[in-house]
Enzyme design. Structure first.
Site, mmCIF file in Angstrom:
data_model
loop_
_atom_site.group_PDB
_atom_site.id
_atom_site.type_symbol
_atom_site.label_atom_id
_atom_site.label_comp_id
_atom_site.label_asym_id
_atom_site.label_seq_id
_atom_site.Cartn_x
_atom_site.Cartn_y
_atom_site.Cartn_z
ATOM 1 N N ALA A 73 0.841 -1.200 0.000
ATOM 2 C CA ALA A 73 0.000 0.000 0.000
ATOM 3 C C ALA A 73 0.872 1.245 0.000
ATOM 4 C CB ALA A 73 -0.921 0.017 1.212
ATOM 5 N N GLU A 106 -2.239 -12.031 -4.302
ATOM 6 C CA GLU A 106 -3.608 -11.877 -4.783
ATOM 7 C C GLU A 106 -3.892 -10.397 -4.910
ATOM 8 O OE1 GLU A 106 -3.522 -15.747 -2.583
ATOM 9 O OE2 GLU A 106 -3.273 -13.744 -1.775
ATOM 10 N N ASN A 111 -8.569 -3.767 -9.300
ATOM 11 C CA ASN A 111 -7.419 -2.919 -8.963
ATOM 12 C C ASN A 111 -6.452 -2.857 -10.157
ATOM 13 O OD1 ASN A 111 -5.341 -1.484 -7.806
ATOM 14 N ND2 ASN A 111 -5.371 -2.642 -5.886
ATOM 15 N N TYR A 118 2.211 -5.007 -11.189
ATOM 16 C CA TYR A 118 2.706 -6.377 -11.088
ATOM 17 C C TYR A 118 3.082 -6.933 -12.458
ATOM 18 C CZ TYR A 118 0.624 -5.877 -6.442
ATOM 19 O OH TYR A 118 0.288 -5.434 -5.192
#
Length: 148
Positions: A73, A106, A111, A118
């Site tokens: 985050a 995950e 998102n 990623y």
């Protein structure tokens, strides 16, 4: 933007980390969960700081040669500045030193920004966990990266 410093998370960081966590996630980890996670030597928990303030964090649990990325985050005002990328790269570097060769995570299907990050880091979509997330209920995309 000032220079970003990345270092291991410690117990004193967990209140700031928790405060970021609860503003971003509908089911936030507790401060106690972060305290416990960052104290386990097999785990890798990092914080990103700007001018001494924590602006992001990430975490990974490791077992044998596998790393499961549990947390990632960045506080809203600091997003889109490459901080998540820097955190991920440092976490992967430390994990590689520990002999970790496979990474898993995950991410919510919705998102898109995280998925792009990623994919940029060469994680591959390897499956779906149906209704993995709550509040709101949503599928998770399972992603993996194997280091050679």
């Amino acid at each position: 933007m000032s220079k970003v410093n990345i270092r291991p998370m410690n117990v004193d960081d967990t209140l700031q980390v928790y405060n970021i966590e609860r503003t971003i996630f509908s089911l936030a980890w507790s401060q106690k969960s972060f305290m416990e996670a960052c104290q386990k030597p097999e785990n890798i928990y990092l914080v990103a700081l700007i001018d001494g303030q924590i602006v992001g964090y990430c975490g990974m649990w490791t077992v044998m040669e596998e790393g499961n990325i549990t947390n990632m985050a960045v506080a809203c005002p600091y997003r889109k500045n490459g901080i998540a990328f820097l955190l991920m790269k440092e976490m992967e570097r430390i994990a590689a030193q520990k002999g970790i060769t496979a990474f898993f995570l995950e991410v919510r299907e919705s998102n898109v920004n995280a998925i792009r990050l990623y994919e940029k880091m060469e994680y591959k979509n390897i499956g779906i966990r149906k209704s993995f997330y709550e509040k709101p209920v949503e599928n998770a995309i399972i992603m993996s990266k194997i280091m050679e």
